[in-house]
Design a protein around this motif. Structure first.
Motif, PDB file in Angstrom:
ATOM      1  N   LEU A  52     -14.649  18.363  57.835  1.00 19.61           N
ATOM      2  CA  LEU A  52     -14.629  18.647  56.402  1.00 19.61           C
ATOM      3  C   LEU A  52     -13.443  17.966  55.732  1.00 19.61           C
ATOM      4  O   LEU A  52     -13.583  17.368  54.655  1.00 19.61           O
ATOM      5  CB  LEU A  52     -14.580  20.159  56.173  1.00 19.61           C
ATOM      6  N   ALA A  53     -12.264  18.037  56.350  1.00 17.26           N
ATOM      7  CA  ALA A  53     -11.068  17.433  55.751  1.00 17.26           C
ATOM      8  C   ALA A  53     -11.181  15.914  55.685  1.00 17.26           C
ATOM      9  O   ALA A  53     -10.832  15.300  54.670  1.00 17.26           O
ATOM     10  CB  ALA A  53      -9.829  17.843  56.551  1.00 17.26           C
ATOM     11  N   ASN A  54     -11.671  15.297  56.743  1.00 19.38           N
ATOM     12  CA  ASN A  54     -11.838  13.842  56.740  1.00 19.38           C
ATOM     13  C   ASN A  54     -12.825  13.389  55.674  1.00 19.38           C
ATOM     14  O   ASN A  54     -12.721  12.287  55.138  1.00 19.38           O
ATOM     15  CB  ASN A  54     -12.314  13.365  58.117  1.00 19.38           C
ATOM     16  N   ALA A  55     -13.795  14.239  55.336  1.00 20.33           N
ATOM     17  CA  ALA A  55     -14.785  13.906  54.312  1.00 20.33           C
ATOM     18  C   ALA A  55     -14.259  14.152  52.897  1.00 20.33           C
ATOM     19  O   ALA A  55     -14.943  13.825  51.923  1.00 20.33           O
ATOM     20  CB  ALA A  55     -16.059  14.710  54.535  1.00 20.33           C
ATOM     21  N   LEU A  58     -11.717  19.858  50.729  1.00 19.63           N
ATOM     22  CA  LEU A  58     -10.424  20.471  51.027  1.00 19.63           C
ATOM     23  C   LEU A  58     -10.263  21.858  50.412  1.00 19.63           C
ATOM     24  O   LEU A  58      -9.149  22.361  50.303  1.00 19.63           O
ATOM     25  CB  LEU A  58      -9.293  19.547  50.553  1.00 19.63           C
ATOM     26  N   LYS A  59     -11.358  22.461  50.020  1.00 22.54           N
ATOM     27  CA  LYS A  59     -11.355  23.871  49.611  1.00 22.54           C
ATOM     28  C   LYS A  59     -12.248  24.606  50.612  1.00 22.54           C
ATOM     29  O   LYS A  59     -13.479  24.539  50.531  1.00 22.54           O
ATOM     30  CB  LYS A  59     -11.874  24.024  48.180  1.00 22.54           C
ATOM     31  N   ILE A  60     -11.614  25.276  51.557  1.00 25.92           N
ATOM     32  CA  ILE A  60     -12.333  25.812  52.709  1.00 25.92           C
ATOM     33  C   ILE A  60     -11.944  27.269  52.921  1.00 25.92           C
ATOM     34  O   ILE A  60     -10.753  27.599  52.999  1.00 25.92           O
ATOM     35  CB  ILE A  60     -12.011  25.011  53.989  1.00 25.92           C
ATOM     36  N   VAL A  61     -12.942  28.144  53.021  1.00 23.38           N
ATOM     37  CA  VAL A  61     -12.679  29.518  53.435  1.00 23.38           C
ATOM     38  C   VAL A  61     -13.306  29.727  54.810  1.00 23.38           C
ATOM     39  O   VAL A  61     -14.392  29.213  55.106  1.00 23.38           O
ATOM     40  CB  VAL A  61     -13.222  30.550  52.427  1.00 23.38           C
ATOM     41  N   VAL A  62     -12.595  30.444  55.646  1.00 21.66           N
ATOM     42  CA  VAL A  62     -13.035  30.721  57.015  1.00 21.66           C
ATOM     43  C   VAL A  62     -13.297  32.214  57.110  1.00 21.66           C
ATOM     44  O   VAL A  62     -12.365  33.027  56.999  1.00 21.66           O
ATOM     45  CB  VAL A  62     -11.966  30.281  58.037  1.00 21.66           C
ATOM     46  N   LEU A  63     -14.562  32.601  57.274  1.00 22.39           N
ATOM     47  CA  LEU A  63     -14.929  34.007  57.333  1.00 22.39           C
ATOM     48  C   LEU A  63     -14.767  34.506  58.766  1.00 22.39           C
ATOM     49  O   LEU A  63     -15.420  34.023  59.691  1.00 22.39           O
ATOM     50  CB  LEU A  63     -16.372  34.209  56.865  1.00 22.39           C
ATOM     51  N   HIS A  74      -3.444  30.541  63.940  1.00 22.70           N
ATOM     52  CA  HIS A  74      -3.660  29.096  64.089  1.00 22.70           C
ATOM     53  C   HIS A  74      -3.923  28.436  62.746  1.00 22.70           C
ATOM     54  O   HIS A  74      -3.346  27.384  62.434  1.00 22.70           O
ATOM     55  CB  HIS A  74      -4.825  28.834  65.035  1.00 22.70           C
ATOM     56  N   ILE A  75      -4.790  29.032  61.935  1.00 21.18           N
ATOM     57  CA  ILE A  75      -5.103  28.433  60.633  1.00 21.18           C
ATOM     58  C   ILE A  75      -3.869  28.395  59.742  1.00 21.18           C
ATOM     59  O   ILE A  75      -3.601  27.391  59.075  1.00 21.18           O
ATOM     60  CB  ILE A  75      -6.252  29.220  59.958  1.00 21.18           C
ATOM     61  N   SER A  76      -3.087  29.472  59.746  1.00 14.54           N
ATOM     62  CA  SER A  76      -1.915  29.514  58.865  1.00 14.54           C
ATOM     63  C   SER A  76      -0.859  28.489  59.275  1.00 14.54           C
ATOM     64  O   SER A  76      -0.140  27.962  58.431  1.00 14.54           O
ATOM     65  CB  SER A  76      -1.306  30.921  58.870  1.00 14.54           C
ATOM     66  N   ASN A  87      -5.822  22.635  47.005  1.00 15.62           N
ATOM     67  CA  ASN A  87      -6.530  22.582  48.284  1.00 15.62           C
ATOM     68  C   ASN A  87      -6.074  23.721  49.195  1.00 15.62           C
ATOM     69  O   ASN A  87      -4.918  24.148  49.134  1.00 15.62           O
ATOM     70  CB  ASN A  87      -6.286  21.240  48.972  1.00 15.62           C
ATOM     71  N   TYR A  88      -6.955  24.178  50.047  1.00 21.58           N
ATOM     72  CA  TYR A  88      -6.592  25.280  50.930  1.00 21.58           C
ATOM     73  C   TYR A  88      -7.594  25.399  52.070  1.00 21.58           C
ATOM     74  O   TYR A  88      -8.744  24.997  51.962  1.00 21.58           O
ATOM     75  CB  TYR A  88      -6.542  26.605  50.161  1.00 21.58           C
ATOM     76  N   VAL A  89      -7.115  25.955  53.185  1.00 17.32           N
ATOM     77  CA  VAL A  89      -7.976  26.502  54.239  1.00 17.32           C
ATOM     78  C   VAL A  89      -7.532  27.943  54.390  1.00 17.32           C
ATOM     79  O   VAL A  89      -6.408  28.212  54.805  1.00 17.32           O
ATOM     80  CB  VAL A  89      -7.830  25.747  55.568  1.00 17.32           C
ATOM     81  N   SER A  90      -8.387  28.865  54.019  1.00 15.22           N
ATOM     82  CA  SER A  90      -7.984  30.268  53.913  1.00 15.22           C
ATOM     83  C   SER A  90      -8.860  31.159  54.772  1.00 15.22           C
ATOM     84  O   SER A  90     -10.079  31.221  54.570  1.00 15.22           O
ATOM     85  CB  SER A  90      -8.064  30.714  52.449  1.00 15.22           C
ATOM     86  N   PRO A  91      -8.276  31.881  55.750  1.00 12.06           N
ATOM     87  CA  PRO A  91      -9.071  32.857  56.495  1.00 12.06           C
ATOM     88  C   PRO A  91      -9.365  34.069  55.620  1.00 12.06           C
ATOM     89  O   PRO A  91      -8.494  34.563  54.901  1.00 12.06           O
ATOM     90  CB  PRO A  91      -8.169  33.221  57.683  1.00 12.06           C
TER      91      PRO A  91
END
Length: 414
Positions: A52-55, A58-63, A74-76, A87-91
């Motif tokens: 996803l990031a390479n594409a 960059l707005k990603i939520v991880v359920l 790990h995500i943090s 932009n974010y990756v947020s659990p």
């Protein structure tokens, strides 16, 4: 990467990371399946997040849901994005917004978090699984989705028709439309252009937002539904004519080789997890970790370089056809066709063959480890034998259907 339309569209990515991973026990005794280490210093979830990031998404939520602490940490630590650019990756844990209950299924997980969709107001939503090993450019799938006018696009990988009963199978209709979606069928017709193959669902979907929201609300109101994306929502959208298939074979990842193009593995069992590691250690690996044009990102612990010591008769520290991570010390032992995670120590006269050894595990002097997966912080005592006698192994440890020994985190080895 796809055209500007696919990249410029407002896209929210939702990664489904709530799986328990029961078939990966004991590796999931203390962590969620997407947090299981892979290939030395990665976690399973790093592969989908990197795609996803390479594409450029960059707005990603991880359920998350089960045993999520290791995954959250790990995500943090590994997936900090530039907040100045939004932009974010947020659990996102189970918030129980719809009542005091856990997620009832993958569709219910998204339904319970529709407030995020309302906040972001995306045009399109990528819903991807968290525990497969592959490279893919999702922006090319997005371009296909936009051009087809589909409500949902399902990524399909070609597999032999003999394996159809192991997957959700997509039967295409005219063009790229989906005529039917069959869950693990025992009998099915092959593809028009390849009668000996079928499309297996990869568990990756792209939705037009309005279609997803409407489908989730309809599914939530259906008391007979299991509230599963693949089992309930996708078949519903197939019946309404909204669903199209995207052929993974046409996805062109920068830097891919002919050998690893189209590689995709579901590592849901101990044997498939082990086999995927063995794919990595050959001279010309089936999956190439060293593609710098489409890197797999992670956060590596701070370790010194790997070290190999002693060169005496019968006591030479060496590793052949193996992946050796930073911080590893091979002190007069021999390692063959194995993957060693950071901080592993292999002592003199020890032999490690065809094995996956995780972080900070110590292999004692003269020990033998064959065809085994050993989780982190395990102390294999001097002279121990693992993978040498199946009867003895089964009395002490978990042994897979194919005879791979699995030892859990910090498990005592006698």
């Amino acid at each position: 990467m796809g055209d500007n339309g696919a990249v410029a569209a407002r896209v929210l990515s939702i990664v489904l990371a709530g799986g328990e991973g029961k078939r990966l026990m004991p590796l999931t005794n203390d962590r969620a399946k997407p947090a299981v280490p892979f290939a030395g210093h990665y976690r399973l979830i790093d592969f989908v997040l990197s795609n996803l990031a390479n594409a450029g998404y960059l707005k990603i939520v991880v359920l998350t849901q089960y045993k999520s602490h290791s995954l959250d940490v790990h995500i943090s630590r590994a997936w900090r994005m530039s907040t100045i650019l939004g932009n974010y990756v947020s659990p996102v844990p189970a918030q129980m917004r719809r009542g005091p209950r856990w997620f009832a299924g993958s569709a219910d997980a998204i339904f319970q978090n529709l407030n995020i969709v309302g906040d972001e107001r995306p045009d399109y939503i990528c819903v991807f699984g968290a525990d497969h090993i592959y490279r893919m450019d999702p922006s090319q799938m997005m371009e296909h989705h936009i051009q087809s006018g589909a409500g949902v696009t399902v990524a399909g990988i070609r597999v032999p028709i003999s394996m159809a009963s192991q997957f959700g199978v997509i039967q295409p209709g005219p063009g790229t439309s989906i005529a039917s979606f069959l869950e693990k069928p025992t009998s099915v017709a092959g593809l028009r252009d390849a009668p000996d193959e079928v499309f297996a669902s990869m568990g990756n979907y792209i939705f037009s937002t309005d279609v997803l929201v409407e489908a989730l609300n309809e599914d939530a109101a259906n008391v007979s539904s299991h509230h599963d994306m693949g089992g309930d929502v996708i078949p519903m959208l197939v019946k309404s004519g909204h669903a199209h298939v995207y052929d993974f074979a046409i996805n062109e990842v920068p830097g891919a080789t002919d050998r690893d193009r189209g590689y995709w593995r579901d590592v849901g069992t101990l044997d498939s997890y082990y086999d995927a590691h063995m794919d990595l250690v050959s001279v010309h690996p089936v999956f190439n970790l060293y593609n710098r044009e489409w890197p797999i990102f992670t956060a590596s612990p701070q370790h010194p370089p790997a070290k190999f010591v002693f060169e005496d008769a019968g006591r030479t520290g060496r590793a052949v056809d193996s992946i050796v991570s930073p911080g590893v010390i091979v002190s007069g032992g021999c390692v063959r066709r194995s993957v060693l995670s950071p901080g592993v120590v292999v002592h003199s006269h020890a032999l490690v063959e065809d094995a996956v050894i995780m972080e900070d595990t110590v292999i004692g002097e003269g020990a033998v480890v064959r065809r085994a997966i050993i989780d982190k912080n395990v102390n294999v005592p001097p002279g121990a034998r693992i993978g040498a006698d199946r009867t003895e192994d089964e009395a002490r440890f978990t042994v897979s259907a194919n005879g791979v020994v699995a030892i859990g985190k910090a498990e005592k080895v006698i």
